[in-house]
Design an enzyme around this catalytic site. Sequence first.
Site, PDB file in Angstrom:
ATOM      1  N   LYS A   1       0.838  -1.192   0.000  1.00 52.36           N
ATOM      2  CA  LYS A   1       0.000   0.000   0.000  1.00 52.36           C
ATOM      3  C   LYS A   1       0.878   1.249   0.000  1.00 52.36           C
ATOM      4  O   LYS A   1       2.014   1.201   0.467  1.00 52.36           O
ATOM      5  CB  LYS A   1      -0.850   0.023   1.275  1.00 52.36           C
ATOM      6  CG  LYS A   1      -1.990  -0.974   1.307  1.00 52.36           C
ATOM      7  CD  LYS A   1      -2.772  -0.864   2.595  1.00 52.36           C
ATOM      8  CE  LYS A   1      -3.884  -1.886   2.683  1.00 52.36           C
ATOM      9  NZ  LYS A   1      -4.966  -1.683   1.708  1.00 52.36           N
TER      10      LYS A   1
ATOM     11  N   ARG B   1     -10.222 -11.561   1.963  1.00 49.81           N
ATOM     12  CA  ARG B   1     -11.080 -12.610   1.415  1.00 49.81           C
ATOM     13  C   ARG B   1     -10.387 -13.971   1.432  1.00 49.81           C
ATOM     14  O   ARG B   1     -11.050 -15.000   1.454  1.00 49.81           O
ATOM     15  CB  ARG B   1     -11.553 -12.223   0.004  1.00 49.81           C
ATOM     16  CG  ARG B   1     -10.459 -12.117  -1.018  1.00 49.81           C
ATOM     17  CD  ARG B   1     -10.883 -11.338  -2.242  1.00 49.81           C
ATOM     18  NE  ARG B   1     -10.898  -9.894  -1.999  1.00 49.81           N
ATOM     19  CZ  ARG B   1     -11.281  -8.984  -2.888  1.00 49.81           C
ATOM     20  NH1 ARG B   1     -11.706  -9.361  -4.080  1.00 49.81           N
ATOM     21  NH2 ARG B   1     -11.246  -7.705  -2.579  1.00 49.81           N
TER      22      ARG B   1
HETATM   23  N1  BES Z   1      -8.086  -3.758   4.502  1.00 50.74           N
HETATM   24  C1  BES Z   1      -8.234  -3.358   3.161  1.00 50.74           C
HETATM   25  C2  BES Z   1      -9.527  -2.566   2.920  1.00 50.74           C
HETATM   26  C3  BES Z   1      -9.638  -1.236   3.604  1.00 50.74           C
HETATM   27  C4  BES Z   1      -9.298  -0.079   2.943  1.00 50.74           C
HETATM   28  C5  BES Z   1     -10.134  -1.151   4.889  1.00 50.74           C
HETATM   29  C6  BES Z   1      -9.421   1.145   3.568  1.00 50.74           C
HETATM   30  C7  BES Z   1     -10.266   0.086   5.526  1.00 50.74           C
HETATM   31  C8  BES Z   1      -9.904   1.226   4.854  1.00 50.74           C
HETATM   32  C9  BES Z   1      -8.251  -4.575   2.250  1.00 50.74           C
HETATM   33  O1  BES Z   1      -7.457  -5.628   2.658  1.00 50.74           O
HETATM   34  C10 BES Z   1      -7.743  -4.136   0.925  1.00 50.74           C
HETATM   35  O2  BES Z   1      -6.625  -3.747   0.844  1.00 50.74           O
HETATM   36  N2  BES Z   1      -8.580  -4.219  -0.101  1.00 50.74           N
HETATM   37  C11 BES Z   1      -8.218  -3.834  -1.410  1.00 50.74           C
HETATM   38  C12 BES Z   1      -8.751  -4.870  -2.355  1.00 50.74           C
HETATM   39  C13 BES Z   1      -8.249  -4.725  -3.770  1.00 50.74           C
HETATM   40  C14 BES Z   1      -6.763  -4.983  -3.833  1.00 50.74           C
HETATM   41  C15 BES Z   1      -8.989  -5.706  -4.639  1.00 50.74           C
HETATM   42  C16 BES Z   1      -8.815  -2.473  -1.691  1.00 50.74           C
HETATM   43  O3  BES Z   1      -9.929  -2.201  -1.221  1.00 50.74           O
HETATM   44  O4  BES Z   1      -8.162  -1.669  -2.331  1.00 50.74           O
HETATM   45 MN    MN Z   2      -5.480  -5.435   2.008  1.00 52.68          MN
END
Ligand code: BES
Ligand code: MN
Length: 503
Positions: free
Chosen positions: A281, A355
């Site tokens: 990230k 997931r």
């Molecule tokens: N934990 C994150 C989602 C999230 C984002 C929670 C912001 C709280 C605040 C999750 O694991 C994630 O990174 N999801 C990705 C999925 C994508 C790579 C398909 C996302 O939402 O960008």
């Molecule tokens: Mn994630």
Amino acid sequence: MQVNVDKDQIILKKSIEVVAVFLFEGQLPLGGMVSHIDKAANGLIQQIWKENDFEGKLHQTAILYPRGNTEIRRVILVGLGKRGDFSADKMRAAGAKAGQTARSLKVKSLAVTLEADELELSWESATEAVVEGIILGLYQFTEFKTLDRESIRDVEQLHIMIQDLKNIPLVKKAADRAEKICRAVYLSRNLVSSPANEMTPSVMAREVLSIAKGHKKMKATVLEAADMKRLGMNALLGVARGSEEPSKFIIIEYRGEGKERPPIVLIGKALTFDSGGISLKPAEKMDEMKTDMAGGAAVIGAISAAAELHLPVNIVGLIPATENLPGGKACKPGDILKSMSGKTIEVINTDAEGRLILADALTYAGRFKPAAIIDIATLTGACIVALGDHVMGMMGTDEKLKARIKKASEQTGELLWELPLWENYQDLVKSDIADYKNSTGRPGGAITAAAFLSKFVGPYPWVHLDIAGPAWLTKDQTYNPKGASGVGVRLFVQLLTNWSDAH
Ligand code: BES
Ligand code: MN
Ligand code: ZN
């Protein structure tokens, strides 16, 4: 917080630091306890009202210093807004205002007058709302503050004043229930607020084991990596591979009903830190990813409240807990994992890790032949894009279960909106070279995540709650101060309470 319920006469007799009264917009003439206080204070409340310095507008407050035939030192007026727009949730918000104002006055105890008939709420819901609002609104996370600790203030006592003696037992019972629920929300908020170096999967597991020790009908089991390996939980283990912290699969069981009755399984995503893994990230706001275990924290809070309240239901909590880090052994984009269900998953993006761990937990849930499965997870940024920061997304396969959850959310004020899970989304999660893939790109991201999860749910009623938005607030929101909200705890407790009422 110590909560007492007293007959109102005491207000006028005893020396009291502060009493809060709640007033609708344009609520004149004053009735009930307010008029008693006003008379004792030589018409002070009437006066501010006549000067138009307080109109009862929603969240408006005024502080009065009565003189006259009373020992009350301060009166806080809190506006409830228009009568026609009023709800239990507005009462929670007003309670929070009263509590926060009292704290700003540095007092240790707060009295509030409560007149359920005037509010047109039942005594139970009026009491619960005001107690919840006050306690939840006063939450602060101060564990790591070492400087200037004497400036940290807390209201320690709450007195609820009612006029009619006969309602005291009812109000006491409702206040006690609300207080227990708030304790569970605090527990959940504390778990989420704690930084990832303190709140590791091992620490979460230890917390759960110690909670379970305190209750006869509760049992906790922790599966270690070796156990998970034996079970074939390779989707979960794939996520854990990049981290040195041992991952844990935490199981909490609460049997409040006959042993043979199928339980409700609650699954909570618990990434104690989500860096994204190899699909790292950006640095901005990455610190907030310590909150990626908020689903697990909600499950822990809800089950501990259910046990405290002796709810006559069987519940199993499953909490897959790990970190998602880009270590040398970390799972890479393109890797294929064989999940516990036997189905294979192509990892397109290591940041879609929630997931993966939920897939194995959903499979494991089948062992309990559950009456229902509900998972709760900070799963997708896409859900925030769709619904905003304050609303959780709901998707699922069972209309009755969705309706039950919707109803509970209306009662607790935890906003929720359903997103569709139509068949046309299902093909999107298919992989070219494995059974499924864990990422399908940006369009409909909250829904495609749910579509992926649905592949691992057995023949059981299932609902998925995406709390990526409301789990963590960047601004104060009435009875949810900024930071961890504990969202889901009250929702689950309400759902389980309604469930036990229904049979
Ligand atoms: N934990 C994150 C989602 C999230 C984002 C929670 C912001 C709280 C605040 C999750 O694991 C994630 O990174 N999801 C990705 C999925 C994508 C790579 C398909 C996302 O939402 O960008
Ligand atoms: Mn994630
Ligand atoms: Zn995550």
